[in-house]
Design a protein around this motif. Sequence first.
Motif, mmCIF file in Angstrom:
data_model
loop_
_atom_site.group_PDB
_atom_site.id
_atom_site.type_symbol
_atom_site.label_atom_id
_atom_site.label_comp_id
_atom_site.label_asym_id
_atom_site.label_seq_id
_atom_site.Cartn_x
_atom_site.Cartn_y
_atom_site.Cartn_z
ATOM 1 N N GLY A 11 0.867 -1.228 0.003
ATOM 2 C CA GLY A 11 -0.219 -0.012 -0.033
ATOM 3 C C GLY A 11 0.904 1.319 0.285
ATOM 4 O O GLY A 11 1.918 1.293 -0.046
ATOM 5 N N PRO A 12 0.164 2.371 -0.003
ATOM 6 C CA PRO A 12 0.864 3.925 -0.134
ATOM 7 C C PRO A 12 1.371 4.403 1.010
ATOM 8 O O PRO A 12 2.174 5.339 1.095
ATOM 9 N N TYR A 13 1.262 3.616 2.338
ATOM 10 C CA TYR A 13 1.654 4.061 3.375
ATOM 11 C C TYR A 13 2.477 2.927 4.192
ATOM 12 O O TYR A 13 2.172 1.882 4.074
ATOM 13 N N ILE A 14 3.575 3.455 4.776
ATOM 14 C CA ILE A 14 4.279 2.427 5.884
ATOM 15 C C ILE A 14 4.018 2.664 7.367
ATOM 16 O O ILE A 14 3.991 4.088 7.659
ATOM 17 N N LEU A 15 3.798 1.902 8.091
ATOM 18 C CA LEU A 15 3.625 1.952 9.586
ATOM 19 C C LEU A 15 4.909 2.363 10.173
ATOM 20 O O LEU A 15 5.915 1.476 10.325
ATOM 21 N N GLU A 70 -3.369 4.736 21.844
ATOM 22 C CA GLU A 70 -2.994 6.134 21.651
ATOM 23 C C GLU A 70 -3.044 6.629 20.015
ATOM 24 O O GLU A 70 -3.806 7.334 19.664
ATOM 25 N N LYS A 71 -1.989 6.030 19.580
ATOM 26 C CA LYS A 71 -2.106 6.629 18.055
ATOM 27 C C LYS A 71 -1.114 5.473 17.157
ATOM 28 O O LYS A 71 -0.464 4.729 17.718
ATOM 29 N N MET A 72 -1.305 5.843 15.926
ATOM 30 C CA MET A 72 -0.725 4.983 14.747
ATOM 31 C C MET A 72 -0.074 6.009 13.936
ATOM 32 O O MET A 72 -0.824 6.941 13.472
ATOM 33 N N VAL A 73 1.234 6.036 13.540
ATOM 34 C CA VAL A 73 1.747 6.874 12.582
ATOM 35 C C VAL A 73 2.140 6.341 11.282
ATOM 36 O O VAL A 73 2.943 5.056 11.461
ATOM 37 N N PHE A 74 1.899 6.963 10.230
ATOM 38 C CA PHE A 74 2.173 6.323 8.994
ATOM 39 C C PHE A 74 2.780 7.347 8.188
ATOM 40 O O PHE A 74 2.539 8.570 8.175
ATOM 41 N N GLU A 75 3.984 6.949 7.367
ATOM 42 C CA GLU A 75 4.647 7.532 6.617
ATOM 43 C C GLU A 75 4.388 6.921 4.955
ATOM 44 O O GLU A 75 4.080 6.036 4.743
ATOM 45 N N ARG A 76 4.563 8.074 4.283
ATOM 46 C CA ARG A 76 4.121 7.785 2.755
ATOM 47 C C ARG A 76 5.144 6.808 2.029
ATOM 48 O O ARG A 76 6.457 6.789 2.364
ATOM 49 N N ASN A 77 4.938 5.721 1.302
ATOM 50 C CA ASN A 77 5.711 4.823 0.670
ATOM 51 C C ASN A 77 6.152 5.370 -0.514
ATOM 52 O O ASN A 77 5.429 5.538 -1.444
#
Length: 241
Positions: free
Chosen positions: A142-146, A153-160
């Motif tokens: 997919g387009p994002y990486i964990l 609390e939270k999940m942060v994703f960065e663009r693949n």
Amino acid sequence: MVDNVPTANAVMHVHETLVTWDKDMNIVGKLAETWETSSDGKTWTFHLRKGVKFQDGADFNAEAVKKSFERILDPATGSPRRSILSMITAMKVVDPYTIELTTNEPFGPFLSQLATYNAAILSPKAIDQYGKDYGRHPAGTGPYILKEWQPGEKMVFERNENYWGEKPKTKTLVFKIIPENTTRVMALQTGEVDIISNVPPFQIEQLKANKDVEVVLAEGFRTIYLGMSMKNKPFNDVRVR
């Protein structure tokens, strides 16, 4: 294993399925470009997209599809969504980018089943490396990486940056966990968050009145029902029913 929609909304930024729905709810290709069925309606042949990589560098191919589905179907995995693929009786890798899936009988909703988040394709490398701890080290196409996960609390994703398709405009996504409805709405109104989902129906008009908030309403196809046991009182009385 993902067994709820809010979690699926997050993890499907990392993973993709063979097919998906477009905005008009038509089934369209994703990781599979085309497909056809046999004359008896039992065998589905999927022709896969070439040149796709998982986020850990593994190749996406027919073997990866087979391994992902075998993982779901394996009773040892303990998937709560095993039934999503339980109609499959055989899987055959025809060539690196062609796979045949055979069902025990013609199954009309098969493509819809494959479009759900439970049928997402996982990296075979990550499956082998992390086993049951895969959820903390996901690798999809997919387009994002964990990048970060603080449970509750939270999940942060960065663009693949190596995504095969059109790359997202937003580099970083943060999913904040706000279970309480009123608190979630207040976070939107105060600018603490940019988007919320699962808006309480009774607060929709309140949000519409806020000039700084855009409310998007869309039809869904989820079926929600209340079941009644006709063996127990008072529903065993036809006059009550």
